[in-house]
Design an enzyme around this catalytic site. Sequence first.
Site, PDB file in Angstrom:
ATOM      1  N   CYS A  15       0.853  -1.187   0.000  1.00 49.85           N
ATOM      2  CA  CYS A  15       0.000   0.000   0.000  1.00 49.85           C
ATOM      3  C   CYS A  15       0.890   1.238   0.000  1.00 49.85           C
ATOM      4  O   CYS A  15       2.069   1.181   0.227  1.00 49.85           O
ATOM      5  CB  CYS A  15      -0.870   0.019   1.246  1.00 49.85           C
ATOM      6  SG  CYS A  15      -1.796  -1.479   1.449  1.00 49.85           S
ATOM      7  N   ARG A  40       2.562   1.228  -6.917  1.00 56.43           N
ATOM      8  CA  ARG A  40       2.518   0.068  -6.023  1.00 56.43           C
ATOM      9  C   ARG A  40       1.220  -0.709  -6.205  1.00 56.43           C
ATOM     10  O   ARG A  40       1.056  -1.786  -5.651  1.00 56.43           O
ATOM     11  CB  ARG A  40       2.659   0.529  -4.574  1.00 56.43           C
ATOM     12  CG  ARG A  40       3.898   1.339  -4.325  1.00 56.43           C
ATOM     13  CD  ARG A  40       3.780   2.093  -3.000  1.00 56.43           C
ATOM     14  NE  ARG A  40       3.968   1.211  -1.874  1.00 56.43           N
ATOM     15  CZ  ARG A  40       5.151   0.956  -1.318  1.00 56.43           C
ATOM     16  NH1 ARG A  40       6.229   1.515  -1.808  1.00 56.43           N
ATOM     17  NH2 ARG A  40       5.268   0.151  -0.295  1.00 56.43           N
ATOM     18  N   TRP A  89      -4.286  -1.744  -0.836  1.00 52.50           N
ATOM     19  CA  TRP A  89      -4.399  -2.964  -1.641  1.00 52.50           C
ATOM     20  C   TRP A  89      -5.106  -3.943  -0.712  1.00 52.50           C
ATOM     21  O   TRP A  89      -4.523  -4.402   0.280  1.00 52.50           O
ATOM     22  CB  TRP A  89      -3.017  -3.467  -2.052  1.00 52.50           C
ATOM     23  CG  TRP A  89      -3.050  -4.775  -2.769  1.00 52.50           C
ATOM     24  CD1 TRP A  89      -2.740  -6.009  -2.256  1.00 52.50           C
ATOM     25  CD2 TRP A  89      -3.420  -5.014  -4.137  1.00 52.50           C
ATOM     26  NE1 TRP A  89      -2.878  -6.981  -3.206  1.00 52.50           N
ATOM     27  CE2 TRP A  89      -3.311  -6.408  -4.381  1.00 52.50           C
ATOM     28  CE3 TRP A  89      -3.828  -4.212  -5.176  1.00 52.50           C
ATOM     29  CZ2 TRP A  89      -3.591  -6.997  -5.620  1.00 52.50           C
ATOM     30  CZ3 TRP A  89      -4.109  -4.793  -6.406  1.00 52.50           C
ATOM     31  CH2 TRP A  89      -3.991  -6.158  -6.604  1.00 52.50           C
ATOM     32  N   ASN A 115      -0.441  -0.040   6.591  1.00 50.91           N
ATOM     33  CA  ASN A 115       0.090  -0.968   5.579  1.00 50.91           C
ATOM     34  C   ASN A 115       0.338  -2.270   6.280  1.00 50.91           C
ATOM     35  O   ASN A 115       0.870  -2.261   7.402  1.00 50.91           O
ATOM     36  CB  ASN A 115       1.501  -0.501   5.138  1.00 50.91           C
ATOM     37  CG  ASN A 115       1.484   0.221   3.842  1.00 50.91           C
ATOM     38  OD1 ASN A 115       0.438   0.455   3.280  1.00 50.91           O
ATOM     39  ND2 ASN A 115       2.655   0.597   3.389  1.00 50.91           N
ATOM     40  N   GLY A 116       0.012  -3.403   5.662  1.00 55.20           N
ATOM     41  CA  GLY A 116       0.436  -4.683   6.237  1.00 55.20           C
ATOM     42  C   GLY A 116      -0.749  -5.518   6.690  1.00 55.20           C
ATOM     43  O   GLY A 116      -1.882  -5.296   6.281  1.00 55.20           O
ATOM     44  N   GLU A 497       7.273 -22.487 -18.388  1.00 48.81           N
ATOM     45  CA  GLU A 497       7.190 -21.101 -17.926  1.00 48.81           C
ATOM     46  C   GLU A 497       8.390 -20.289 -18.410  1.00 48.81           C
ATOM     47  O   GLU A 497       8.248 -19.145 -18.836  1.00 48.81           O
ATOM     48  CB  GLU A 497       7.082 -21.049 -16.406  1.00 48.81           C
ATOM     49  CG  GLU A 497       7.177 -19.675 -15.781  1.00 48.81           C
ATOM     50  CD  GLU A 497       6.098 -18.689 -16.254  1.00 48.81           C
ATOM     51  OE1 GLU A 497       5.152 -19.099 -16.956  1.00 48.81           O
ATOM     52  OE2 GLU A 497       6.242 -17.491 -15.939  1.00 48.81           O
ATOM     53  N   LYS A 501       8.055 -16.912 -20.685  1.00 45.48           N
ATOM     54  CA  LYS A 501       8.666 -15.627 -20.318  1.00 45.48           C
ATOM     55  C   LYS A 501       9.486 -15.060 -21.465  1.00 45.48           C
ATOM     56  O   LYS A 501       9.441 -13.870 -21.769  1.00 45.48           O
ATOM     57  CB  LYS A 501       9.535 -15.808 -19.063  1.00 45.48           C
ATOM     58  CG  LYS A 501       8.725 -15.904 -17.794  1.00 45.48           C
ATOM     59  CD  LYS A 501       8.173 -14.562 -17.424  1.00 45.48           C
ATOM     60  CE  LYS A 501       6.855 -14.481 -16.721  1.00 45.48           C
ATOM     61  NZ  LYS A 501       5.749 -15.207 -17.259  1.00 45.48           N
ATOM     62  N   GLU A 504       7.155 -13.847 -24.298  1.00 41.82           N
ATOM     63  CA  GLU A 504       6.343 -12.633 -24.077  1.00 41.82           C
ATOM     64  C   GLU A 504       7.204 -11.410 -23.773  1.00 41.82           C
ATOM     65  O   GLU A 504       6.763 -10.288 -23.950  1.00 41.82           O
ATOM     66  CB  GLU A 504       5.300 -12.857 -22.999  1.00 41.82           C
ATOM     67  CG  GLU A 504       5.781 -13.344 -21.673  1.00 41.82           C
ATOM     68  CD  GLU A 504       4.608 -13.595 -20.711  1.00 41.82           C
ATOM     69  OE1 GLU A 504       3.480 -13.166 -20.968  1.00 41.82           O
ATOM     70  OE2 GLU A 504       4.858 -14.215 -19.682  1.00 41.82           O
ATOM     71  N   HIS A 520      11.807 -38.313 -28.996  1.00 41.06           N
ATOM     72  CA  HIS A 520      10.591 -38.638 -29.774  1.00 41.06           C
ATOM     73  C   HIS A 520      10.295 -37.569 -30.813  1.00 41.06           C
ATOM     74  O   HIS A 520       9.164 -37.439 -31.266  1.00 41.06           O
ATOM     75  CB  HIS A 520       9.406 -38.817 -28.813  1.00 41.06           C
ATOM     76  CG  HIS A 520       9.607 -39.908 -27.827  1.00 41.06           C
ATOM     77  ND1 HIS A 520       9.544 -41.245 -28.168  1.00 41.06           N
ATOM     78  CD2 HIS A 520       9.949 -39.874 -26.526  1.00 41.06           C
ATOM     79  CE1 HIS A 520       9.796 -41.991 -27.100  1.00 41.06           C
ATOM     80  NE2 HIS A 520      10.048 -41.184 -26.083  1.00 41.06           N
ATOM     81  N   LYS A 623      -2.589  -7.288 -19.294  1.00 39.74           N
ATOM     82  CA  LYS A 623      -2.350  -7.892 -17.985  1.00 39.74           C
ATOM     83  C   LYS A 623      -3.475  -8.853 -17.621  1.00 39.74           C
ATOM     84  O   LYS A 623      -3.256  -9.877 -17.007  1.00 39.74           O
ATOM     85  CB  LYS A 623      -2.213  -6.810 -16.906  1.00 39.74           C
ATOM     86  CG  LYS A 623      -1.900  -7.347 -15.519  1.00 39.74           C
ATOM     87  CD  LYS A 623      -0.609  -8.146 -15.495  1.00 39.74           C
ATOM     88  CE  LYS A 623      -0.341  -8.803 -14.170  1.00 39.74           C
ATOM     89  NZ  LYS A 623       0.743  -9.800 -14.240  1.00 39.74           N
TER      90      LYS A 623
END
Length: 628
Positions: A15, A40, A89, A115-116, A497, A501, A504, A520, A623
């Site tokens: 936050c 953030r 957040w 925050n937290g 993955e 990465k 993209e 194979h 996104k």
Amino acid sequence: MPQLREPPCKIESMCGIVGYVGRPKSLEVLLGGLRRLEYRGYDSAGVAIITEEGDLVTRKRAGKLSVLVDDLAAEALTDGSTGIGHTRWATHGGPTDVNAHPHLSRDGKLALIHNGIIENFAELKAELLADGYTFESETDTEVAAKLLGREYEAGGGLAAALGRVVVRLEGAFTLLALHRDEPLVVVGARRNSPLVIGLGDGENFLGSDVAAFVEHTRRAVAIGQDQIVTITPDSVTVTDFFGTDVEAQEFQVSWDASAAEKGGWSSFMAKEISEQPEAVANTLRTRIHDDRVVLPDLAGLGEKLADIDRIVIIACGTASYAGMLGKYALEKWARIPVEVQLSHEFRYSEPVLTPRTLVVSISQSGETMDTLMAVKYAIDAGAATLSICNTQGATIARESDAVIYTHAGPEVAVASTKAFVAQIAALYLFGLHLAEVRGTLSGDEIAGALDELSSIPGKLEQVLLTSTRIQELAKWMSDSRAVLFLGRHVGYPVALEGALKLKELAYIHAEGFAAGELKHGPIALIEPGQPVFVVVPSPRDPNSLHAKVVSNIQEIRARGARILAVAEQGDAAVLPFADEVIPIPLAGALFEPLLAVVPLQIFAMELATAKGLDVDQPRNLAKSVTVE
Ligand code: AGP
């Protein structure tokens, strides 16, 4: 050039927090600071000000900062020389006006922002309820505000009252507070969450990082763990939680304002890769007690959980690779059949679903249309549904019977990194919980796995230190036209993955293969100089997959491939056959993927940067893919 070395103030929580005392311009300072902290990520914003007449006024709104700004334009807020501002957040309670900060004491004379995560807020709330207090929000923050208001009434002033409160809080927090009876004073306290002071002339500032005030002053003081700060226009006092003065070291902020937008990181991608240790730590936080998994998040499943006989995991892209790792863990620990399906394929395959099927969706955004439609299909078919989601109150989470939120914090870069490792951590917690419910693991076995899981944040910190060599490699390979990624067992989703990465971020053709599949067909792709990343199993692997993968390496090396091996520290068997070995700390087989993926993320980011590409907003990508 992105860098993974820490900026002066490592970003530890998500936050945004701003405090100000000085001249009657708080609103401008607070909104400006919150604007610089927007990077953030957040889902609501609010301010509290003590006016020149000594009144406490507040305004808070769900949504982006612009919603608050528009609201203030429509209905002005009296300004003043003392204020606090916050962007939230959501962690406890969805993103609503009521849940937004600041929160007030019972008498409305004190405002607090936070925050937290206050882990013991429930018991504190029960104490206050028993004391006749009432609450309007679902947040842990309001509990702290009511508690501080009650302590303030006990006397000694705001800083002393804050000291008496924070010693009772467990978890991670940065708190700022002001009280109308102490105009020109803002107090703050921190534990496991950052707070920095900005030193001005006739004015002083507080912020969750220097971006909050860097446009006003570059003189800063970082506040240490378990410390309290009191600022007035002409003084700054830092003490421990018990009021004893402590030394605080001033430093000069070296960032310019634009770098400050990303907390000193050159890209959100670099920042979020670096935040992976805390993304896992925050996802585990409050969910492991006495060597057991504690997941009240699953309450919505009720009795269904003990009755399920099959799990179907649905997701897209990176989230689907987390799902593949979840399959290995769930089948090993809970001995239940698990299949992983791409969301957009799932409902067209006419899947066989029953009330004893649990459909687990994995989604960082919680808004991916392919996954949302698949969840709706599963609900209509009568299956039980569980969401693993990084966004509080997202549609997929709300549609599901239950949700396990990952606490990776807002993921701004389009390519997913910290959400991926947090998703795996959440899946592993679920798998161990299910193993206890089904009695397929002993208490000691669960405790052992939880110890492994809890060691991952520290091991991720170690992996992040290997980024310099990977940067050099990426520069050398920036003209590569195709890169292959091999992995076996849990290394296979990591290979997929790593390939995603690179596609993209660097727009390079990349393909992930199961190492056993090489002979194979794909081995026909190998030609001299062909770069191949290999995710190597631990040499301690009981299934001797390590030996099999080393022989795969020999096969492709014999055909001229350039081998870049991600391997366990001290794995001597790989050395003779790999051109590069990127070491990762020792970890149990199921836990290695959380570490092995990081060098591949860094490689993709550095190669894209070497090509001058935007690592945060790659071409053609969104996104959250909210269309089918
Ligand atoms: C990940 O790097 C990609 N941006 C993409 O594959 C993403 O993981 C996928 O679109 C799923 O998104 P979600 O987790 O928000 O549902």
